[in-house]
Design a protein around this motif. Structure first.
Motif, PDB file in Angstrom:
ATOM      1  N   ASP A  74       0.881  -1.163   0.000  1.00  0.00           N
ATOM      2  CA  ASP A  74       0.000   0.000   0.000  1.00  0.00           C
ATOM      3  C   ASP A  74       0.922   1.217   0.000  1.00  0.00           C
ATOM      4  OD1 ASP A  74      -2.565   1.175  -0.055  1.00  0.00           O
ATOM      5  OD2 ASP A  74      -2.261   1.795   2.015  1.00  0.00           O
ATOM      6  N   GLY A  75       0.846   1.944  -1.127  1.00  0.00           N
ATOM      7  CA  GLY A  75       1.797   3.040  -1.331  1.00  0.00           C
ATOM      8  C   GLY A  75       2.802   2.656  -2.400  1.00  0.00           C
ATOM      9  N   THR A  76       2.315   2.058  -3.470  1.00  0.00           N
ATOM     10  CA  THR A  76       3.241   1.660  -4.547  1.00  0.00           C
ATOM     11  C   THR A  76       3.926   2.880  -5.165  1.00  0.00           C
ATOM     12  OG1 THR A  76       1.999  -0.339  -5.015  1.00  0.00           O
ATOM     13  CG2 THR A  76       3.395   0.471  -6.786  1.00  0.00           C
ATOM     14  N   THR A  77       3.174   3.995  -5.284  1.00  0.00           N
ATOM     15  CA  THR A  77       3.795   5.207  -5.846  1.00  0.00           C
ATOM     16  C   THR A  77       4.950   5.641  -4.939  1.00  0.00           C
ATOM     17  OG1 THR A  77       1.642   5.808  -6.730  1.00  0.00           O
ATOM     18  CG2 THR A  77       3.318   7.536  -6.728  1.00  0.00           C
ATOM     19  N   ASN A  78       4.725   5.597  -3.625  1.00  0.00           N
ATOM     20  CA  ASN A  78       5.808   5.908  -2.685  1.00  0.00           C
ATOM     21  C   ASN A  78       6.972   4.944  -2.879  1.00  0.00           C
ATOM     22  OD1 ASN A  78       4.195   7.881  -1.594  1.00  0.00           O
ATOM     23  ND2 ASN A  78       3.830   6.834   0.360  1.00  0.00           N
ATOM     24  N   PHE A  79       6.651   3.658  -2.961  1.00  0.00           N
ATOM     25  CA  PHE A  79       7.684   2.614  -3.128  1.00  0.00           C
ATOM     26  C   PHE A  79       8.536   2.900  -4.374  1.00  0.00           C
ATOM     27  CE2 PHE A  79       8.576  -1.551  -5.208  1.00  0.00           C
ATOM     28  CZ  PHE A  79       9.545  -2.025  -4.325  1.00  0.00           C
ATOM     29  N   VAL A  80       7.872   3.241  -5.476  1.00  0.00           N
ATOM     30  CA  VAL A  80       8.580   3.487  -6.738  1.00  0.00           C
ATOM     31  C   VAL A  80       9.546   4.666  -6.589  1.00  0.00           C
ATOM     32  CG1 VAL A  80       8.199   4.362  -9.101  1.00  0.00           C
ATOM     33  CG2 VAL A  80       6.841   2.433  -8.228  1.00  0.00           C
ATOM     34  N   HIS A  81       9.134   5.663  -5.795  1.00  0.00           N
ATOM     35  CA  HIS A  81       9.946   6.873  -5.644  1.00  0.00           C
ATOM     36  C   HIS A  81      10.801   6.853  -4.378  1.00  0.00           C
ATOM     37  CE1 HIS A  81       8.126   9.145  -9.002  1.00  0.00           C
ATOM     38  NE2 HIS A  81       7.103   8.334  -8.764  1.00  0.00           N
ATOM     39  N   ALA A  82      10.753   5.744  -3.649  1.00  0.00           N
ATOM     40  CA  ALA A  82      11.455   5.628  -2.359  1.00  0.00           C
ATOM     41  C   ALA A  82      11.016   6.707  -1.364  1.00  0.00           C
ATOM     42  CB  ALA A  82      12.973   5.645  -2.541  1.00  0.00           C
ATOM     43  N   PHE A  83       9.762   7.145  -1.492  1.00  0.00           N
ATOM     44  CA  PHE A  83       9.168   8.051  -0.488  1.00  0.00           C
ATOM     45  C   PHE A  83       8.796   7.163   0.699  1.00  0.00           C
ATOM     46  CE2 PHE A  83       5.788  10.642   1.374  1.00  0.00           C
ATOM     47  CZ  PHE A  83       6.319  11.920   1.288  1.00  0.00           C
ATOM     48  N   PRO A  84       9.281   7.503   1.904  1.00  0.00           N
ATOM     49  CA  PRO A  84       9.416   6.452   2.917  1.00  0.00           C
ATOM     50  C   PRO A  84       8.175   6.028   3.713  1.00  0.00           C
ATOM     51  CG  PRO A  84      10.296   8.496   3.738  1.00  0.00           C
ATOM     52  CD  PRO A  84       9.847   8.777   2.332  1.00  0.00           C
ATOM     53  N   PHE A  85       7.030   5.927   3.066  1.00  0.00           N
ATOM     54  CA  PHE A  85       5.842   5.365   3.724  1.00  0.00           C
ATOM     55  C   PHE A  85       5.249   4.285   2.836  1.00  0.00           C
ATOM     56  CE2 PHE A  85       6.418   9.588   5.398  1.00  0.00           C
ATOM     57  CZ  PHE A  85       6.473   9.313   6.759  1.00  0.00           C
ATOM     58  N   VAL A  86       5.475   3.064   3.232  1.00  0.00           N
ATOM     59  CA  VAL A  86       5.049   1.908   2.441  1.00  0.00           C
ATOM     60  C   VAL A  86       4.572   0.845   3.424  1.00  0.00           C
ATOM     61  CG1 VAL A  86       5.816   0.109   0.843  1.00  0.00           C
ATOM     62  CG2 VAL A  86       6.785   2.405   0.646  1.00  0.00           C
ATOM     63  N   ALA A  87       3.403   0.269   3.135  1.00  0.00           N
ATOM     64  CA  ALA A  87       2.859  -0.705   4.090  1.00  0.00           C
ATOM     65  C   ALA A  87       2.418  -1.993   3.402  1.00  0.00           C
ATOM     66  CB  ALA A  87       1.668  -0.101   4.825  1.00  0.00           C
ATOM     67  N   VAL A  88       2.444  -3.060   4.187  1.00  0.00           N
ATOM     68  CA  VAL A  88       1.811  -4.316   3.804  1.00  0.00           C
ATOM     69  C   VAL A  88       0.536  -4.379   4.635  1.00  0.00           C
ATOM     70  CG1 VAL A  88       2.017  -6.835   3.789  1.00  0.00           C
ATOM     71  CG2 VAL A  88       4.064  -5.407   3.447  1.00  0.00           C
ATOM     72  N   SER A  89      -0.607  -4.591   3.973  1.00  0.00           N
ATOM     73  CA  SER A  89      -1.874  -4.558   4.710  1.00  0.00           C
ATOM     74  C   SER A  89      -2.609  -5.890   4.554  1.00  0.00           C
ATOM     75  CB  SER A  89      -2.730  -3.408   4.171  1.00  0.00           C
ATOM     76  OG  SER A  89      -3.996  -3.420   4.786  1.00  0.00           O
ATOM     77  N   ILE A  90      -2.927  -6.505   5.690  1.00  0.00           N
ATOM     78  CA  ILE A  90      -3.646  -7.779   5.670  1.00  0.00           C
ATOM     79  C   ILE A  90      -4.839  -7.692   6.613  1.00  0.00           C
ATOM     80  CG2 ILE A  90      -3.512 -10.281   6.037  1.00  0.00           C
ATOM     81  CD1 ILE A  90      -0.487 -10.130   5.634  1.00  0.00           C
ATOM     82  N   GLY A  91      -6.039  -7.745   6.038  1.00  0.00           N
ATOM     83  CA  GLY A  91      -7.259  -7.799   6.840  1.00  0.00           C
ATOM     84  C   GLY A  91      -7.839  -9.193   6.729  1.00  0.00           C
ATOM     85  N   PHE A  92      -8.660  -9.566   7.701  1.00  0.00           N
ATOM     86  CA  PHE A  92      -9.258 -10.910   7.689  1.00  0.00           C
ATOM     87  C   PHE A  92     -10.702 -10.767   8.113  1.00  0.00           C
ATOM     88  CE2 PHE A  92     -10.317 -14.837  10.030  1.00  0.00           C
ATOM     89  CZ  PHE A  92     -10.061 -15.786   9.040  1.00  0.00           C
ATOM     90  N   SER A  93     -11.620 -11.192   7.225  1.00  0.00           N
ATOM     91  CA  SER A  93     -13.037 -11.032   7.558  1.00  0.00           C
ATOM     92  C   SER A  93     -13.745 -12.382   7.611  1.00  0.00           C
ATOM     93  CB  SER A  93     -13.725 -10.122   6.544  1.00  0.00           C
ATOM     94  OG  SER A  93     -13.980 -10.820   5.356  1.00  0.00           O
TER      95      SER A  93
END
Ligand SMILES: Nc1ncnc2c1ncn2[C@@H]1O[C@H](CO)[C@@H](O)[C@H]1OP(=O)(O)O
Ligand SMILES: [Mg+2]
Ligand SMILES: [Mg+2]
Length: 280
Positions: A93-112
Motif C-alpha cells: 500500500d503506497g506503490t507510488t511511494n515505493f517506486v519513488h522511495a518516499f518512505p511510507f510503504v505498508a503491507v496490509s492484511i485484513g481478515f473477515s
C-alpha cells in the motif's frame, strides 16, 4: 475461551513481516514499473511477488480460506466479499511511494468472517512499525496499545486525505472542492502519507484526528479500519451512513463529532463499487 482466529492472526503478522522484508530489499534494486488502469496506477513485480508469497503461505496453513488480493483482482480474480473466512490483502500500500522511495510503504492484511473484519495487520515496513488489531481486543503498534486523539474541536485538528489516482480534471475538481471546504473550516493542517493504511494508523495513533478518502479499495482499508475502531475511533461512509467496505469511500476519525463535521464538507460522489463486476 480460546480465540479461534488467533493462529490466523499470528500467521498474518509473520507473513506481513516477511513481506515487508522483501519490500525493503527490493528498494535497493531497480524497480521495474508497470501501469494498471491508468498511467498513474502503478504496479511493480514486487507487488505481485509479495501478494503471491502471502497467499501461498496462507493457503498452506488455511486451505479453505478465501482471498481478495489487489494484484489478483487486477489479474481478473473476483472481488466479492462473502461470509467465508477471507484474507484481504494489499501487498504494497503506497506503490507510488515505493517506486519513488518516499518512505511510507505498508503491507496490509485484513481478515473477515461473515463480512466483518476480525483482525487487521498493517506493517509500515520502512518505519518498522507493526500495527495490529483484533476485534474487541484493542489496537497496538509494536505491542504498545494505541489510542485515538481526544481532540473534539476540528479547528484544532489535522486531517489526512489523498488526491486519489484519477487525473480526470472533473474528478480532481470534486476532490479539490471537498479539500478546500475541509481546509477552510479552518483546520490546523491537511496531510497525506500516500498510503491509506498508514493514514488510518496515524488516526489510530492520535497523530491526526481523521482520514477520509473516496476511490480507495477494500484492500486499502480492511485492516486499517479495524485498527482505527479498536483504538477508539469511529468509521463511516462519506455520506454519514455506516461504513461499507466495498463502497470505496471512508471517513475514519477519532470521534463521531469530527467524522460528522467532515461529512458535512465532502462532495460524496460514488465511484463504481469494488463488487460491481464491470468496474474495470
Ligand atoms: N497515483 C496514485 N496516487 C496515490 N494513491 C494511489 C495512486 N494509485 C493508486 N493509489 C492507491 O490509492 C490509495 C489511497 O490513495 C493508496 O493507498 C494507493 O494504494 P496502492 O499503492 O496499493 O495502489
Ligand atoms: Mg493500496
Ligand atoms: Mg497496493
Amino acid at each position: 475461551m480460546a480465540d479461534v482466529w488467533q493462529t490466523a492472526m499470528d500467521h498474518a503478522v509473520g507473513a506481513a513481516r516477511r513481506a515487508g522484508q522483501v519490500v525493503r530489499e527490493a528498494l535497493q534494486d531497480d524497480r521495474k514499473v508497470m501501469t494498471k488502469s491508468s498511467s498513474v496506477d502503478l504496479v511493480t513485480q514486487t507487488d505481485q511477488k509479495v501478494e503471491q508469497l502471502i497467499i501461498q503461505s496462507v493457503k498452506e496453513k488455511f486451505p479453505t480460506h478465501r482471498f481478495i488480493g489487489e494484484e489478483s483482482v487486477a489479474a481478473g480474480e473476483s472481488c466479492v466479499l462473502t461470509d467465508a473466512p477471507t484474507w484481504i490483502i494489499d501487498p504494497i500500500d503506497g506503490t507510488t511511494n515505493f517506486v519513488h522511495a518516499f518512505p511510507f510503504v505498508a503491507v496490509s492484511i485484513g481478515f473477515s468472517v461473515n463480512k466483518q473484519v476480525e483482525f487487521g495487520v498493517v506493517f509500515s515496513c520502512l518505519e518498522d512499525k507493526m500495527f495490529t488489531a483484533r476485534r474487541g481486543k484493542g489496537a497496538f503498534c509494536n505491542g504498545e496499545p494505541l489510542q485515538v486523539s481526544d481532540q473534539e474541536d476540528i479547528k484544532q485538528s489535522i486531517i489526512a486525505t489523498e488526491f486519489g489516482s484519477s487525473r480526470d480534471p472533473d474528478a480532481v475538481d470534486r476532490i479539490f472542492s471537498s479539500l478546500r471546504n475541509v481546509l477552510c473550516i479552518p483546520v490546523h493542517g491537511v496531510r497525506g502519507a500516500g498510503t491509506a493504511a498508514i493514514n488510518m494508523c496515524l488516526v489510530a495513533s492520535g497523530c491526526v484526528e481523521a482520514y477520509y478518502e473516496i476511490g480507495i479499495h477494500v484492500w486499502d482499508i480492511a485492516a486499517g479500519s479495524l485498527i482505527v475502531s479498536e483504538a477508539g475511533g469511529v468509521l463511516m461512509d462519506v455520506d454519514g451512513g455506516p461504513l461499507d467496505l466495498m463502497s470505496r469511500r471512508i471517513v475514519a476519525a477519532n470521534s463521531r463529532t469530527i467524522a460528522e463535521r467532515i461529512v458535512r464538507e465532502i462532495d460524496a460522489f460514488g465511484p463504481p463499487r469494488d463488487d460491481e463486476p464491470l468496474r474495470r
